[in-house]
Design a protein around this motif. Structure first.
Motif, PDB file in Angstrom:
ATOM      1  N   ARG A  18       0.861  -1.181   0.000  1.00  0.00           N
ATOM      2  CA  ARG A  18       0.000   0.000   0.000  1.00  0.00           C
ATOM      3  C   ARG A  18       0.899   1.233   0.000  1.00  0.00           C
ATOM      4  O   ARG A  18       2.064   1.160   0.402  1.00  0.00           O
ATOM      5  N   PRO A  19       0.397   2.375  -0.451  1.00  0.00           N
ATOM      6  CA  PRO A  19       1.240   3.582  -0.494  1.00  0.00           C
ATOM      7  C   PRO A  19       1.810   3.974   0.869  1.00  0.00           C
ATOM      8  O   PRO A  19       2.971   4.390   0.953  1.00  0.00           O
ATOM      9  N   ASP A  20       1.024   3.833   1.939  1.00  0.00           N
ATOM     10  CA  ASP A  20       1.552   4.195   3.260  1.00  0.00           C
ATOM     11  C   ASP A  20       2.638   3.221   3.709  1.00  0.00           C
ATOM     12  O   ASP A  20       3.615   3.613   4.343  1.00  0.00           O
ATOM     13  N   GLU A  21       2.498   1.948   3.353  1.00  0.00           N
ATOM     14  CA  GLU A  21       3.541   0.973   3.681  1.00  0.00           C
ATOM     15  C   GLU A  21       4.825   1.268   2.913  1.00  0.00           C
ATOM     16  O   GLU A  21       5.923   1.187   3.464  1.00  0.00           O
ATOM     17  N   ALA A  22       4.682   1.605   1.640  1.00  0.00           N
ATOM     18  CA  ALA A  22       5.853   1.917   0.819  1.00  0.00           C
ATOM     19  C   ALA A  22       6.564   3.169   1.338  1.00  0.00           C
ATOM     20  O   ALA A  22       7.795   3.210   1.408  1.00  0.00           O
ATOM     21  N   ALA A  23       5.795   4.179   1.733  1.00  0.00           N
ATOM     22  CA  ALA A  23       6.394   5.407   2.260  1.00  0.00           C
ATOM     23  C   ALA A  23       7.137   5.129   3.563  1.00  0.00           C
ATOM     24  O   ALA A  23       8.246   5.633   3.779  1.00  0.00           O
ATOM     25  N   GLN A  24       6.546   4.322   4.420  1.00  0.00           N
ATOM     26  CA  GLN A  24       7.197   3.981   5.686  1.00  0.00           C
ATOM     27  C   GLN A  24       8.466   3.166   5.437  1.00  0.00           C
ATOM     28  O   GLN A  24       9.489   3.373   6.090  1.00  0.00           O
TER      29      GLN A  24
END
Length: 101
Positions: A18-24
């Motif tokens: 997910r985008p938030d997982e990738a950003a983290q």
């Protein structure tokens, strides 16, 4: 688990991030890379004889060596603050803003 192995597992798994997982994940990689860079640079500066005072140094040469060492430590401090920053790091302003023309 290091950020590198977490990123490798995420990239090789069959599930999309997910985008938030990738950003983290990317933030963790950035922080870990910067910490490793700062640690290596500090270790190199500690053992570098370029900044040590030699018996033949004049006062002017010794001041220049201290100034160069201080500039190197300032750069390391900025790298450390960038590593500890949130997603948007606060970059310092450029000091020399004089025109070159």
């Amino acid at each position: 688990m290091s950020a590198y192995s977490t990123a490798f597992r995420a990239l090789t798994s069959s599930r999309a991030l997910r985008p938030d997982e990738a950003a983290q994940l990317l933030a963790g990689l950035r922080i870990e890379t910067a910490e490793e860079l700062v640690a290596a640079a500090e270790k190199e500066l500690e053992h570098d004889s370029e900044f040590r005072r030699s018996p033949t140094d004049t006062e002017g040469e010794w001041r220049r060596k201290r100034r160069r060492y201080g500039a190197a430590m300032d750069a390391i401090g900025r790298l450390r603050s960038l590593a500890a920053a949130a997603l948007r790091p606060n970059l310092p302003n450029q000091r020399n803003n004089r025109s070159t023309s």
